[in-house]
Design an enzyme around this catalytic site. Structure first.
Site, short mmCIF file in Angstrom:
data_model
loop_
_atom_site.label_atom_id
_atom_site.label_comp_id
_atom_site.label_asym_id
_atom_site.label_seq_id
_atom_site.Cartn_x
_atom_site.Cartn_y
_atom_site.Cartn_z
N TYR A 75 0.80 -1.22 0.00
CA TYR A 75 0.00 0.00 0.00
C TYR A 75 0.84 1.27 0.00
CZ TYR A 75 -4.54 -2.26 0.72
OH TYR A 75 -5.69 -2.99 0.57
N LYS B 97 4.05 -15.21 4.36
CA LYS B 97 4.31 -16.05 3.19
C LYS B 97 5.83 -16.19 3.09
CE LYS B 97 2.78 -18.27 -0.48
NZ LYS B 97 1.93 -19.48 -0.40
N ASP C 58 -2.18 -18.37 2.72
CA ASP C 58 -3.14 -19.26 2.04
C ASP C 58 -3.69 -20.29 3.02
OD1 ASP C 58 -0.51 -20.18 2.08
OD2 ASP C 58 -0.57 -21.10 0.09
N ASP D 239 -5.83 -6.95 4.39
CA ASP D 239 -7.00 -6.49 3.63
C ASP D 239 -7.83 -7.69 3.18
OD1 ASP D 239 -8.67 -4.68 2.17
OD2 ASP D 239 -7.65 -5.37 0.35
N ASP E 283 -11.73 -9.39 4.83
CA ASP E 283 -13.00 -9.52 4.10
C ASP E 283 -13.53 -10.95 4.26
OD1 ASP E 283 -12.99 -6.90 3.21
OD2 ASP E 283 -13.58 -7.43 1.17
C1 IPM Z 1 -10.42 -1.56 3.48
C2 IPM Z 1 -10.70 -1.16 2.07
C3 IPM Z 1 -9.59 -0.21 1.61
C4 IPM Z 1 -8.28 -0.96 1.71
C5 IPM Z 1 -9.79 0.37 0.21
C6 IPM Z 1 -11.13 1.06 0.07
C7 IPM Z 1 -8.67 1.28 -0.20
O1 IPM Z 1 -10.79 -2.26 1.24
O2 IPM Z 1 -10.47 -0.70 4.37
O3 IPM Z 1 -10.16 -2.75 3.72
O4 IPM Z 1 -7.89 -1.66 0.78
O5 IPM Z 1 -7.64 -0.84 2.76
MN MN Z 2 -10.57 -4.13 2.27
#
Ligand code: IPM
Ligand code: MN
Length: 355
Positions: free
Chosen positions: A139, A191, A224, A248, A252
């Protein structure tokens, strides 16, 4: 004695952001009244609409101004009329980096009464925290193009990992694991078999810092494999620490096993500065203004803010209120809750006042 007041910056942002932030503030005000403190909110208009009007993501001086607050409540950033990347890097990442919010804290907790897609798993199995490094890695924006637009084009995107950046994040994770006081187990997600420079640094740092925390059990798994275990054996995790990109992705996945984006909250933490709290679901433009989006993630992120401010009892009160409201909703998904956004916020506020 004079009542304590917290001055908080609020960035409602885009899409459904303003609707959910409003309910977060409702819960905060209810709990503050109960515990004898108050909030003084200062709202900032940054987001897609502001960008369209002014051509600016964050205006000059915005970071300096926001740095005056202990915390920021953020709704969501993302606008269908603005090209991908502009608002994300110009607002969200700029705030995370500029305010040095080096920890992204994401609790993965399945509340009682919430459906998980994981078969035969319940709230006792899904309760862990991911600590994602929040200012470095892929990032950081290091890299570039060579011969862009030609058939010989080269694109390089480098992962930046500094000893200082890794160590402070790892240390935060050890401290949190100790403070959580559950299994006292911290797993490094990396990793090391392929990313032999970046995760060598992570691995060495992790093991060195571990020596200062003999009461914490350490573990390591490749990213993984972590994805596999999060689905198959989520109960084996207590706290996971990882880099920005892996964090990230796995958070999710975490949000899905805890019942979806309607419930997933996060904090961008600078333990010595200004932290920022956000529901992680995004701006959901198709639901904007309809009063149907689930505000519980925003309410939970407001509770995380209270914890950060040192108001642990107030934070726990919001969390219990959220837990008692959940079984009354038909679903956690937008438009299917059986209640409007505002009504869900009202239910939480009532529970807080009743408790
Ligand atoms: C998160 C989001 C952000 C990230 C995006 C919107 C830039 O996906 O907060 O996880 O990748 O960090
Ligand atoms: Mn995210």
């Amino acid at each position: 004695m004079e009542k304590k007041s917290y001055s908080i910056a609020v960035i409602p942002g885009d899409g459904t952001g303003p609707e959910v932030v409003r309910e977060g503030m409702k819960a905060l005000d209810a709990v503050a009244g109960k515990f004898g403190f108050s909030f003084d909110y200062h709202t900032y208009p940054y987001g897609g609409e502001y960008f369209k009007k002014t051509g600016e993501t964050l205006p000059e001086g915005a970071l300096e101004e926001l740095r005056q607050y202990p915390a920021i409540l953020l709704g969501a950033i993302g606008h269908p009329d603005v090209a991908p990347g502009i608002l994300e890097t110009g607002i969200l990442l700029k705030l995370r980096f500029g305010l040095d919010q080096y920890v992204n804290l994401r609790p993965i907790k399945l509340y009682e009464g919430v459906e998980t897609p994981l078969k035969d798993k319940g709230p006792e199995d899904i309760d862990f925290v991911v600590i994602r490094e929040n200012t470095e890695g892929l990032y950081a924006g290091a890299g570039g193009f060579l011969k862009k637009g030609t058939p010989d084009e080269v694109a390089v995107q480098e992962s930046i990992n500094t000893r200082k950046g890794v160590e402070r994040c790892v240390r935060y994770a050890f401290e949190l694991t100790r403070k959580r006081n559950r299994e006292k187990k911290l797993t490094l997600c990396g990793k090391t078999n392929v990313l032999i420079y970046a995760f060598d640094l992570w691995f060495r740092t992790f093991n060195e810092v571990a020596k200062e925390y003999p009461d914490v059990t350490t573990d390591y798994a490749h990213v993984d494999a972590i994805c596999m275990w999060m689905v198959k054996n989520p109960e084996t995790f207590d706290v996971i620490v990882t880099d920005n990109m892996f964090g990230d992705i796995i958070t999710d996945l975490g949000a899905m096993i805890q019942g979806g984006m309607g419930i997933a909250a996060g904090g961008n933490i600078n333990p010595e500065g200004t932290s920022m709290f956000e529901p992680i679901g995004g701006s959901a433009p198709k639901y904007a203004g309809k009063n149907v989006i689930n505000p519980l993630a925003a309410i939970s992120s407001a509770a995380m803010m209270l914890d950060y401010l040192g108001e642990k009892a107030a934070a726990d009160t919001i969390e219990s209120a959220v837990q008692s409201v959940i079984p009354r909703l038909k679903s956690l998904s937008a438009g299917k809750m059986g209640y409007t956004t505002q009504a869900v916020g009202d239910l939480v506020a009532e529970e807080i006042l009743k408790s």
